[in-house]
Design a protein around this motif. Structure first.
Motif, PDB file in Angstrom:
ATOM      1  N   UNK A 114       1.405  -1.180   0.049  1.00  0.00           N
ATOM      2  CA  UNK A 114       0.114  -0.216  -0.083  1.00  0.00           C
ATOM      3  C   UNK A 114       1.083   1.059   0.008  1.00  0.00           C
ATOM      4  N   UNK A 115       0.417   2.091  -0.527  1.00  0.00           N
ATOM      5  CA  UNK A 115       0.789   3.649  -0.504  1.00  0.00           C
ATOM      6  C   UNK A 115       1.355   3.975   0.415  1.00  0.00           C
TER       7      UNK A 115
ATOM      8  N   UNK B 261      -4.343   0.696   7.754  1.00  0.00           N
ATOM      9  CA  UNK B 261      -5.701   0.066   7.122  1.00  0.00           C
ATOM     10  C   UNK B 261      -6.323  -0.498   8.765  1.00  0.00           C
ATOM     11  N   UNK B 262      -8.030   0.206   9.307  1.00  0.00           N
ATOM     12  CA  UNK B 262      -8.460   0.345  10.063  1.00  0.00           C
ATOM     13  C   UNK B 262      -9.121  -0.714  10.465  1.00  0.00           C
TER      14      UNK B 262
ATOM     15  N   UNK C  72     -10.907  -9.154   6.332  1.00  0.00           N
ATOM     16  CA  UNK C  72      -9.617 -10.811   6.088  1.00  0.00           C
ATOM     17  C   UNK C  72      -8.805 -10.248   7.538  1.00  0.00           C
ATOM     18  N   UNK C  73      -9.090  -9.569   8.018  1.00  0.00           N
ATOM     19  CA  UNK C  73      -8.313  -8.867   9.284  1.00  0.00           C
ATOM     20  C   UNK C  73      -7.503  -8.131   9.068  1.00  0.00           C
TER      21      UNK C  73
ATOM     22  N   UNK D 226      -3.900  -5.890   3.942  1.00  0.00           N
ATOM     23  CA  UNK D 226      -3.838  -5.711   2.299  1.00  0.00           C
ATOM     24  C   UNK D 226      -1.913  -6.583   2.339  1.00  0.00           C
ATOM     25  N   UNK D 227      -2.537  -7.941   2.288  1.00  0.00           N
ATOM     26  CA  UNK D 227      -1.301  -8.612   2.062  1.00  0.00           C
ATOM     27  C   UNK D 227      -1.785  -9.749   0.739  1.00  0.00           C
ATOM     28  N   UNK D 228      -0.925  -9.301  -0.294  1.00  0.00           N
ATOM     29  CA  UNK D 228      -0.490 -10.588  -1.508  1.00  0.00           C
ATOM     30  C   UNK D 228       0.661 -11.201  -1.862  1.00  0.00           C
ATOM     31  N   UNK D 229       0.397 -12.174  -3.105  1.00  0.00           N
ATOM     32  CA  UNK D 229       1.577 -13.018  -3.366  1.00  0.00           C
ATOM     33  C   UNK D 229       2.141 -13.307  -1.776  1.00  0.00           C
ATOM     34  N   UNK D 230       3.184 -14.117  -2.028  1.00  0.00           N
ATOM     35  CA  UNK D 230       3.743 -14.867  -0.932  1.00  0.00           C
ATOM     36  C   UNK D 230       3.898 -14.073   0.620  1.00  0.00           C
TER      37      UNK D 230
END
Length: 345
Positions: free
Chosen positions: A77-78, A149-150, A233-234, A238-242
Motif C-alpha cells: 500500500x502507498x 488499514x483500520x 481478512x483481518x 493488505x497482504x498479497x502474493x507470498x
C-alpha cells in the motif's frame, strides 16, 4: 561401548544441525498435508468434494496455490510503513523456527535407552516454546500497524485481547503439568507419563489447555481477528502474493506444533508399553510413529471443531477466558498440589 558410540553419533553437532534442517523440511511438508487435510475434511463435513481437479483427490492443489502465490504481483500500500510491512512475515516465520529448536518429534529406543528426536534439549524447554510462540503477536501487530488499514488494526487488537486472556490459563495448565512431572523440560514431562498419561490425572487441565490453545492459535470459533463478515481478512487484509502465503503457512505450522504440545503434555508423548520397545526394530520405528499418530488425531479434532462450532463474539471470547477458564485452571492447579501432598505422584 555401543551406547557411547550411539550417543557420539546422535549428539554430533554437525549431524544435529543437518537433523534440524530435516525437521524444518518435515514440518513444512506436514503443514502442506494439514492444509489439504483441512480442506478435504471440511468438505466431508459439509457434504461436498473439496479439491479434486489438481492431482488425485486434489493432492497437488497446494502446489498449484503455491505457484499462484509466487507469480502474483507483490503489492505494498502507498501509505504503508514499508520496513515493517516487509519484515513482519519474516518475524512470524521466525517465531515458528525458534519453536522448532526445542520441540521433540519422537524418540528411538536402542538397547533399552531412549534417544529423543529433537534439535536440542533445554531444562526450561516448555517455557521457551511458549515464549517463542508469543513472539507471533508482535508480528501480527507489525502487519496491522504497517498496513495503515483500520480493519487490520481492529483485527490485531482483537488478537491482543484474545491472546492476553488465554495465555494466563494456558500458562497455569503448563505449570500444573510441570509440577506433576517435576521438570520444565518437555522431554522429561513426556517421559514422566509412563505408564499413566497426565490426561487421566488432570482431565480438567487437559480440557482447559486444549481450549486455551485453540484460542491462542486463533482457530475457529476463536478467529475474531480475521472474521470475514466483519474485518474482510483481518490483520492480513493488505497482504498479497507470498507475504500472505508466509502468514498463512505460519498459522498451519502453529497448528501442528500446538497439536504436538497437547500430546507431549497430556497424552504421553511417544511412550509405549515396554514389551513393544524391547525389540530393536520396533523400538526405532514405533515410538515416533505412535507419537505422530496421536498428533494427527489431535489435529483432526481441532479441524473438525472449526467446521462444527459457530464463531463466538469477541465479548463472549473474553468472558470465557477470564470468567470460566481461569478459575478452572486455578482449580486444576489446586488439584495437582493436593495430589502431590497426598503422595499420589
Amino acid at each position: 561401548m555401543i551406547t557411547m558410540d550411539i550417543e557420539a553419533i546422535i549428539y554430533n553437532p554437525i549431524l544435529r544441525g543437518i537433523f534440524g534442517l530435516c525437521i524444518m523440511g518435515g514440518v513444512f511438508g506436514g503443514a502442506c498435508v494439514a492444509v489439504w487435510f483441512e480442506r478435504k475434511l471440511s468438505a466431508d463435513i459439509q457434504q461436498r468434494y473439496g479439491p479434486m481437479r489438481v492431482g488425485p483427490h486434489g493432492l497437488l492443489q497446494l502446489a498449484a496455490d503455491a505457484i499462484k502465490l509466487f507469480t502474483k504481483e507483490d503489492i505494498i500500500p502507498r501509505n504503508a510503513d514499508r520496513l515493517l510491512f516487509v519484515s513482519a512475515p519474516i518475524l512470524l516465520m521466525g517465531s515458528v523456527f525458534l519453536m522448532l529448536v526445542a520441540m521433540p518429534f519422537g524418540a528411538i529406543i536402542i538397547n533399552g535407552q531412549s534417544y529423543v528426536i529433537a534439535a536440542t534439549e533445554m531444562d526450561i524447554s516448555v517455557l521457551y516454546i511458549e515464549a517463542m510462540s508469543a513472539i507471533s503477536i508482535i508480528g501480527i501487530f507489525m502487519v496491522a500497524y504497517s498496513a495503515n488499514n483500520k480493519f487490520s488494526v481492529l483485527g490485531a487488537f482483537r488478537n491482543f485481547a484474545r491472546m492476553i486472556g488465554y495465555e494466563v490459563p494456558l500458562g497455569i495448565c503448563v505449570v500444573s503439568v510441570a509440577i506433576m512431572a517435576g521438570s520444565l523440560n518437555i522431554v522429561n514431562i513426556a517421559e514422566a507419563q509412563s505408564p499413566l498419561w497426565f490426561v487421566i490425572m488432570q482431565p480438567l487441565g487437559a480440557i482447559v489447555f486444549f481450549i486455551a490453545l485453540m484460542a491462542d492459535m486463533g482457530r475457529l470459533p476463536f478467529d475474531q481477528n480475521e472474521s470475514e463478515e466483519e474485518l474482510i481478512a483481518g490483520w492480513m487484509t493488505e497482504y498479497t502474493s507470498m507475504r500472505f502465503g508466509y502468514c498463512f503457512f505460519a498459522e498451519y505450522i502453529h497448528l501442528i506444533l500446538g497439536s504436538m504440545l497437547v500430546v507431549l503434555l497430556f497424552f504421553g508423548g511417544w511412550n509405549l508399553p515396554a514389551f513393544l520397545t524391547n525389540i530393536t526394530i520396533l523400538g526405532i520405528i514405533l515410538p515416533t510413529a505412535f507419537f505422530l499418530l496421536k498428533v494427527a488425531l489431535v489435529m483432526l479434532g481441532i479441524i473438525a471443531i472449526r467446521w462444527a462450532v459457530p464463531r463466538y463474539r469477541i465479548d463472549q471470547v473474553v468472558d470465557l477466558s477470564w470468567k470460566k477458564l481461569l478459575p478452572l485452571a486455578l482449580l486444576n492447579l489446586g488439584w495437582v498440589i493436593a495430589l502431590g501432598l497426598l503422595g499420589v505422584y
